[in-house]
Design an enzyme around this catalytic site. Structure first.
Site, PDB file in Angstrom:
ATOM      1  N   TYR A   1       0.846  -1.200   0.000  1.00  0.00           N
ATOM      2  CA  TYR A   1       0.000   0.000   0.000  1.00  0.00           C
ATOM      3  C   TYR A   1       0.883   1.252   0.000  1.00  0.00           C
ATOM      4  O   TYR A   1       0.757   2.128  -0.857  1.00  0.00           O
ATOM      5  CB  TYR A   1      -0.936  -0.030   1.211  1.00  0.00           C
TER       6      TYR A   1
ATOM      7  N   PHE B   1      -2.089  11.126   8.241  1.00  0.00           N
ATOM      8  CA  PHE B   1      -1.885  10.093   9.253  1.00  0.00           C
ATOM      9  C   PHE B   1      -3.247   9.399   9.412  1.00  0.00           C
ATOM     10  O   PHE B   1      -3.829   9.032   8.406  1.00  0.00           O
ATOM     11  CB  PHE B   1      -1.218  10.691  10.491  1.00  0.00           C
TER      12      PHE B   1
ATOM     13  N   ALA C   1     -10.593  -5.552  20.000  1.00  0.00           N
ATOM     14  CA  ALA C   1      -9.331  -6.163  20.441  1.00  0.00           C
ATOM     15  C   ALA C   1      -8.253  -5.092  20.549  1.00  0.00           C
ATOM     16  O   ALA C   1      -8.106  -4.255  19.653  1.00  0.00           O
ATOM     17  CB  ALA C   1      -8.908  -7.233  19.432  1.00  0.00           C
TER      18      ALA C   1
ATOM     19  N   ARG D   1      -1.074   6.325  17.778  1.00  0.00           N
ATOM     20  CA  ARG D   1      -1.277   6.827  16.414  1.00  0.00           C
ATOM     21  C   ARG D   1      -1.715   8.292  16.465  1.00  0.00           C
ATOM     22  O   ARG D   1      -2.291   8.743  17.459  1.00  0.00           O
ATOM     23  CB  ARG D   1      -2.375   6.016  15.691  1.00  0.00           C
TER      24      ARG D   1
ATOM     25  N   ASP E   1       3.108  -3.751  13.053  1.00  0.00           N
ATOM     26  CA  ASP E   1       2.550  -2.533  13.655  1.00  0.00           C
ATOM     27  C   ASP E   1       3.650  -1.773  14.402  1.00  0.00           C
ATOM     28  O   ASP E   1       4.272  -2.319  15.317  1.00  0.00           O
ATOM     29  CB  ASP E   1       1.433  -2.887  14.654  1.00  0.00           C
TER      30      ASP E   1
END
Ligand SMILES: NC(=O)c1ccc[n+]([C@@H]2O[C@H](COP(=O)([O-])OP(=O)(O)OC[C@H]3O[C@@H](n4cnc5c(N)ncnc54)[C@H](O)[C@@H]3O)[C@@H](O)[C@H]2O)c1
Length: 327
Positions: free
Chosen positions: A139, A167, A204, A219, A283
């Site tokens: 991506y 972002f 989760a 993030r 991640d």
């Protein structure tokens, strides 16, 4: 008029409303693969596919376009690992075909939706625009390939562009008419609100052992309406003859998964069922933008930098349209 590719999608549909509110005529180009017709709210559109040069040529032949805002894309980093060819085909080849049709029809202004995924694993945080570009998934690669093509199209064909590296886009139209309706939904805020609504059992929390204050990943969330403001400012800059540029769009303040969960609980007024799961491979622990350049040179001043506004606006939309654009 302004051409909005991907206008039936999450961010593009907000852009239509933002521009229409400022008296700017718009036209949408979309194949409706992930977008929704009602999200256009009656805006004029052409149904077509970026992968079909004849669709693009017919469009530019028929309409007089001043600037293209190019949102249309495939957007899942995870899916791109399983189906890289589709990402190169739509995001890279599709964008290059758009550029070719633009130069053939002498359309020389582009605002390109890029992504934080062009950086890969951060070496410094907050991440400035000059940070090394080392995507860790197709991506990000498929978007970076377009970014790298833009200056060459500028020197050869006179294209002028602004590439905006968002972002994590979040929130919804502050008036509650538009929102996020992805299938499947992969973004944390909508998934958290689905758990609050009982649309899913729980949310989760992937990884509680990151080197962050509460152990969960951080993030940088940016309100979709503030992304629209940045596009509008970029349009003004291109109109004023400013040079081509690349800007990060984030708030420079990250929120952890637990902070998102707790803020969402405060917004909805009840506990949200959640479970703890191991980290997901790939991640990063902390992805936060430096958006100083956008503040200084674009004059970008986010109106909704706080997480609670983003979640409150998303919640307003989900309460009004629990089934999204399907009613
Ligand atoms: N959502 C985020 O957090 C985020 C973050 C960084 C960058 N971006 C970028 O912002 C842009 C918009 O993202 P979004 O969340 O609104 O996505 P979205 O999936 O909601 O919208 C994409 C739109 O593009 C259309 N489309 C897809 N392939 C097409 C094709 N081949 N031809 C014509 N139309 C096509 C879809 O039907 C849809 O309406 C994308 O370029 C994405 O990479 C999004």
């Amino acid at each position: 008029m302004i051409l909005i590719t991907g206008g039936a999608g999450y961010i593009g549909s907000h852009m239509i409303k933002y521009l229409q509110g400022r008296g700017e005529p718009v036209l949408v180009f979309d194949n409706f693969s992930t977008g929704h017709l009602p999200a256009l709210r009656g805006a004029p559109y052409v149904q077509g596919d970026l992968r079909q040069p004849q669709d693009l040529n017919a469009l530019f032949q028929r309409y007089s376009i001043e600037c293209v805002m190019h949102f249309a894309s495939k957007i899942s980093a995870g899916e791109s690992m399983r189906a890289p060819a589709e990402y190169y085909e739509v995001n890279t080849l599709g964008a290059l075909q758009l550029l070719t049709a633009m130069s053939r029809h002498r359309v020389q202004s582009l605002i390109f939706s890029s992504t934080a995924a062009v950086y890969g694993e951060p070496e410094t945080v907050p991440i400035p625009e000059e940070h090394p570009l080392k995507p860790t998934n197709p991506y990000g690669e498929s978007k970076l390939a377009v970014e790298r093509a833009l200056p060459w199209h500028e020197s050869a064909y006179g294209l002028r562009f602004v590439a905006l590296r968002y972002f994590n886009a979040a929130g919804a139209d502050p008036e509650g008419e538009l929102g996020e309706d992805h299938h499947p939904e992969e973004h944390l805020i909508p998934l958290t609100l689905f758990a609050a609504m009982g649309k899913r059992e729980s949310i989760a929390v992937f990884g509680t052992d990151y080197p962050t204050p509460d152990g969960t990943a951080i993030r940088d969330y940016v309100h979709v309406w503030d992304l629209c403001q940045a596009h509008y400012l970029a349009l003004q800059q291109l109109r004023a003859g400013a040079p081509s540029a690349v800007y990060n769009l984030g708030n420079g303040r990250g929120y952890s998964v637990r902070e998102v969960l707790h803020t969402a609980e405060a917004v909805v007024g009840k506990p949200i069922p959640h479970s703890v799961a191991p980290r997901r491979p790939g991640d990063a622990s902390r992805l936060v933008a430096s958006s100083d350049k956008a503040h200084r040179l674009l004059g970008w001043q986010p109106e909704y930098p706080d997480l609670s506004s983003m979640i409150a606006h998303a919640w307003q939309w989900f309460q009004r349209y629990p089934h999204g654009y399907r009613g």
